[in-house]
Scaffold this motif. Sequence first.
Motif, PDB file in Angstrom:
ATOM      1  N   THR A   6      22.557  -8.067 -15.648  1.00 37.08           N
ATOM      2  CA  THR A   6      21.742  -9.060 -15.540  1.00 37.08           C
ATOM      3  C   THR A   6      21.970 -10.151 -16.652  1.00 37.08           C
ATOM      4  O   THR A   6      22.571  -9.969 -17.729  1.00 37.08           O
ATOM      5  N   ASP A   7      21.302 -11.192 -16.570  1.00 41.30           N
ATOM      6  CA  ASP A   7      21.396 -12.212 -17.670  1.00 41.30           C
ATOM      7  C   ASP A   7      20.304 -12.049 -18.522  1.00 41.30           C
ATOM      8  O   ASP A   7      19.071 -12.321 -18.544  1.00 41.30           O
ATOM      9  N   GLN A   8      20.601 -11.530 -19.802  1.00 43.55           N
ATOM     10  CA  GLN A   8      19.696 -11.060 -20.801  1.00 43.55           C
ATOM     11  C   GLN A   8      18.700 -12.357 -21.376  1.00 43.55           C
ATOM     12  O   GLN A   8      17.790 -12.065 -22.056  1.00 43.55           O
ATOM     13  N   GLN A   9      19.008 -13.430 -21.318  1.00 41.11           N
ATOM     14  CA  GLN A   9      18.500 -14.723 -21.818  1.00 41.11           C
ATOM     15  C   GLN A   9      17.206 -14.885 -21.190  1.00 41.11           C
ATOM     16  O   GLN A   9      16.396 -15.988 -21.609  1.00 41.11           O
ATOM     17  N   TYR A  10      16.804 -14.201 -20.090  1.00 48.09           N
ATOM     18  CA  TYR A  10      15.668 -14.679 -19.165  1.00 48.09           C
ATOM     19  C   TYR A  10      15.004 -13.481 -19.183  1.00 48.09           C
ATOM     20  O   TYR A  10      15.128 -12.275 -19.454  1.00 48.09           O
ATOM     21  N   PRO A  11      13.541 -14.026 -18.916  1.00 45.46           N
ATOM     22  CA  PRO A  11      12.389 -12.966 -19.018  1.00 45.46           C
ATOM     23  C   PRO A  11      12.638 -11.943 -17.973  1.00 45.46           C
ATOM     24  O   PRO A  11      13.011 -12.163 -16.874  1.00 45.46           O
ATOM     25  N   PRO A  12      11.975 -10.620 -18.200  1.00 44.47           N
ATOM     26  CA  PRO A  12      11.956  -9.637 -17.119  1.00 44.47           C
ATOM     27  C   PRO A  12      11.215  -9.950 -15.856  1.00 44.47           C
ATOM     28  O   PRO A  12      10.051 -10.487 -15.926  1.00 44.47           O
ATOM     29  N   LYS A  13      11.731  -9.496 -14.863  1.00 37.65           N
ATOM     30  CA  LYS A  13      10.978  -9.898 -13.505  1.00 37.65           C
ATOM     31  C   LYS A  13      11.020  -8.784 -12.555  1.00 37.65           C
ATOM     32  O   LYS A  13      11.847  -7.623 -12.941  1.00 37.65           O
ATOM     33  N   ALA A  14      10.159  -8.767 -11.533  1.00 29.84           N
ATOM     34  CA  ALA A  14      10.291  -7.860 -10.147  1.00 29.84           C
ATOM     35  C   ALA A  14       9.931  -8.567  -8.994  1.00 29.84           C
ATOM     36  O   ALA A  14       9.360  -9.768  -9.216  1.00 29.84           O
ATOM     37  N   ILE A  15      10.867  -8.623  -8.047  1.00 31.65           N
ATOM     38  CA  ILE A  15      10.576  -9.152  -6.828  1.00 31.65           C
ATOM     39  C   ILE A  15      10.171  -8.364  -5.776  1.00 31.65           C
ATOM     40  O   ILE A  15      10.643  -7.277  -5.471  1.00 31.65           O
ATOM     41  N   ALA A  16       8.982  -8.631  -5.107  1.00 24.57           N
ATOM     42  CA  ALA A  16       8.600  -8.004  -3.822  1.00 24.57           C
ATOM     43  C   ALA A  16       8.843  -8.255  -2.623  1.00 24.57           C
ATOM     44  O   ALA A  16       8.798  -9.460  -2.394  1.00 24.57           O
ATOM     45  N   HIS A  17       9.330  -7.298  -1.813  1.00 23.07           N
ATOM     46  CA  HIS A  17       9.634  -7.644  -0.522  1.00 23.07           C
ATOM     47  C   HIS A  17       9.216  -6.691   0.525  1.00 23.07           C
ATOM     48  O   HIS A  17       8.693  -5.461   0.133  1.00 23.07           O
ATOM     49  N   ILE A  18       9.066  -7.090   1.787  1.00 24.92           N
ATOM     50  CA  ILE A  18       8.860  -6.051   2.602  1.00 24.92           C
ATOM     51  C   ILE A  18      10.256  -6.163   3.502  1.00 24.92           C
ATOM     52  O   ILE A  18      10.700  -7.166   3.804  1.00 24.92           O
ATOM     53  N   THR A  19      10.522  -5.014   4.520  1.00 30.01           N
ATOM     54  CA  THR A  19      11.623  -4.833   5.159  1.00 30.01           C
ATOM     55  C   THR A  19      11.507  -5.754   6.525  1.00 30.01           C
ATOM     56  O   THR A  19      12.812  -6.276   7.097  1.00 30.01           O
ATOM     57  N   TRP A  20      10.449  -6.000   7.208  1.00 24.97           N
ATOM     58  CA  TRP A  20      10.243  -6.864   8.169  1.00 24.97           C
ATOM     59  C   TRP A  20      11.166  -6.248   9.322  1.00 24.97           C
ATOM     60  O   TRP A  20      11.947  -7.394   9.708  1.00 24.97           O
ATOM     61  N   ASP A  21      11.215  -5.398   9.729  1.00 22.97           N
ATOM     62  CA  ASP A  21      12.308  -4.845  10.454  1.00 22.97           C
ATOM     63  C   ASP A  21      12.079  -5.325  12.027  1.00 22.97           C
ATOM     64  O   ASP A  21      13.216  -5.324  12.747  1.00 22.97           O
ATOM     65  N   ARG A  22      10.841  -5.598  12.379  1.00 21.90           N
ATOM     66  CA  ARG A  22      10.450  -5.943  13.777  1.00 21.90           C
ATOM     67  C   ARG A  22       9.475  -7.126  13.611  1.00 21.90           C
ATOM     68  O   ARG A  22       8.569  -7.184  12.824  1.00 21.90           O
ATOM     69  N   ASN A  23       9.365  -7.823  14.842  1.00 20.60           N
ATOM     70  CA  ASN A  23       8.502  -8.799  14.905  1.00 20.60           C
ATOM     71  C   ASN A  23       7.331  -8.336  15.770  1.00 20.60           C
ATOM     72  O   ASN A  23       7.632  -8.618  17.134  1.00 20.60           O
ATOM     73  N   ALA A  24       6.271  -8.043  15.477  1.00 23.00           N
ATOM     74  CA  ALA A  24       5.095  -7.582  16.016  1.00 23.00           C
ATOM     75  C   ALA A  24       3.914  -8.528  16.012  1.00 23.00           C
ATOM     76  O   ALA A  24       4.094  -9.315  14.994  1.00 23.00           O
ATOM     77  N   THR A  25       3.020  -8.465  16.873  1.00 18.83           N
ATOM     78  CA  THR A  25       1.782  -9.303  16.647  1.00 18.83           C
ATOM     79  C   THR A  25       0.639  -8.516  16.794  1.00 18.83           C
ATOM     80  O   THR A  25       0.647  -7.327  17.224  1.00 18.83           O
ATOM     81  N   ALA A  26      -0.727  -8.984  16.748  1.00 15.32           N
ATOM     82  CA  ALA A  26      -1.828  -8.266  16.639  1.00 15.32           C
ATOM     83  C   ALA A  26      -2.088  -7.862  18.103  1.00 15.32           C
ATOM     84  O   ALA A  26      -2.553  -6.724  18.341  1.00 15.32           O
ATOM     85  N   THR A  27      -1.600  -8.546  19.252  1.00 18.25           N
ATOM     86  CA  THR A  27      -1.553  -8.121  20.656  1.00 18.25           C
ATOM     87  C   THR A  27      -0.264  -7.452  20.956  1.00 18.25           C
ATOM     88  O   THR A  27      -0.466  -6.974  22.156  1.00 18.25           O
ATOM     89  N   ALA A  28       0.723  -7.518  20.125  1.00 18.36           N
ATOM     90  CA  ALA A  28       1.946  -6.633  20.685  1.00 18.36           C
ATOM     91  C   ALA A  28       2.349  -5.723  19.403  1.00 18.36           C
ATOM     92  O   ALA A  28       3.465  -6.215  18.946  1.00 18.36           O
ATOM     93  N   PRO A  29       1.600  -5.007  18.846  1.00 15.49           N
ATOM     94  CA  PRO A  29       2.180  -4.179  17.684  1.00 15.49           C
ATOM     95  C   PRO A  29       3.317  -3.429  18.219  1.00 15.49           C
ATOM     96  O   PRO A  29       3.620  -2.933  19.331  1.00 15.49           O
ATOM     97  N   GLN A  30       4.154  -2.830  17.092  1.00 15.38           N
ATOM     98  CA  GLN A  30       5.277  -2.138  17.525  1.00 15.38           C
ATOM     99  C   GLN A  30       5.256  -0.877  16.294  1.00 15.38           C
ATOM    100  O   GLN A  30       4.588  -1.063  15.372  1.00 15.38           O
ATOM    101  N   ASP A  31       5.841   0.174  16.719  1.00 14.51           N
ATOM    102  CA  ASP A  31       6.029   1.291  15.873  1.00 14.51           C
ATOM    103  C   ASP A  31       6.858   1.057  14.609  1.00 14.51           C
ATOM    104  O   ASP A  31       7.824   0.321  14.798  1.00 14.51           O
ATOM    105  N   TRP A  32       6.190   1.585  13.634  1.00 13.20           N
ATOM    106  CA  TRP A  32       6.776   1.445  12.307  1.00 13.20           C
ATOM    107  C   TRP A  32       8.108   2.129  12.231  1.00 13.20           C
ATOM    108  O   TRP A  32       8.456   3.275  12.972  1.00 13.20           O
TER     109      TRP A  32
END
Length: 302
Positions: free
Chosen positions: A20-46
């Motif tokens: 990594t580029d050591q001149q910059y401060p340390p970071k963490a990046i938060a993601h979700i995998t978002w494998d499927r497009n579900a909704t409140a009325t049409a949930p899908q299995d994890w």
Amino acid sequence: MPDLWMPGAEIHDLGDHAPTDQQYPPKAIAHITWDRNATATAPQDWCTFDDLVNYFTTSGAGSAPHLIWDPFSGRVAQLFPADSRSKSVVDSPGGTRTNRAGRVVIQIEAVFFPYCRKDGVVYPRLVDTPCAGWDRLHAWISSWGVPDTWPMGHPTDFTSHRNEQVWETQGGWYAHAHVPENDHTDPGSWPDFTAPTSAPVPSEDDMPLTDADVDRVAQRVVYLLAQASAGQPPNGADDNLTWLINWYHQCSQSSMGAVLDYKLGAAGVASLAQKIDAAPAAVAQALASGITLTVNTNPKGA
């Protein structure tokens, strides 16, 4: 030096490490995998943790993160060491190096999508899950100097807030929605740094420390510090003990319980207890020498 590989993580080293580029401060990046497009009325299995590990170690290796986190069971898989870049954000030619702009840039993919259904329950947001294992994950990332701050704001929805100057100059936690050169808007939510977590009943080897265990560890640390102050090498100090002494000096009291918990685990505590039991007179002498140690006796820091 902190652990390159998170203690307790399932290691699937992809190789292809790069600095990594050591001149910059340390970071963490938060993601979700978002494998499927579900909704409140049409949930899908994890989608399962094992499915995502298989994806990121095969066809999805070109966009693999450091960590894959199952917020339901607490399982974590690690694909790159902490000091390598990973590949979960777009890095366009000529701009900021998004996967590398920090002394560390640790990326976490939570196995989750909005309105996923698991065991008959629907979860609209990541923070609605148990967030099992978050305390251990957070403690390890903190050990790499990533501060408990969100420079672009704690994610509470799926909107973008991007600023390349902030990204390059301020350390802390960023949502994927905050990273320059990217168009994703996840994770939508993320657990608080100090929020208590609920988790499934742990196995015997993964039980959290009790107050008595922490007291015994504290006594062992006092004993070793007493030896060091007298110019004596710690007898039989293994890696866990050396690490513990270093972190006693570096960790804030509010985080000590979680750090002890994730690093040592039940097996490490048992090993320490055996050493303490084998030398009660030496421990008593060290305690009588006037050296004191304050330890948060709540193992989860709650």
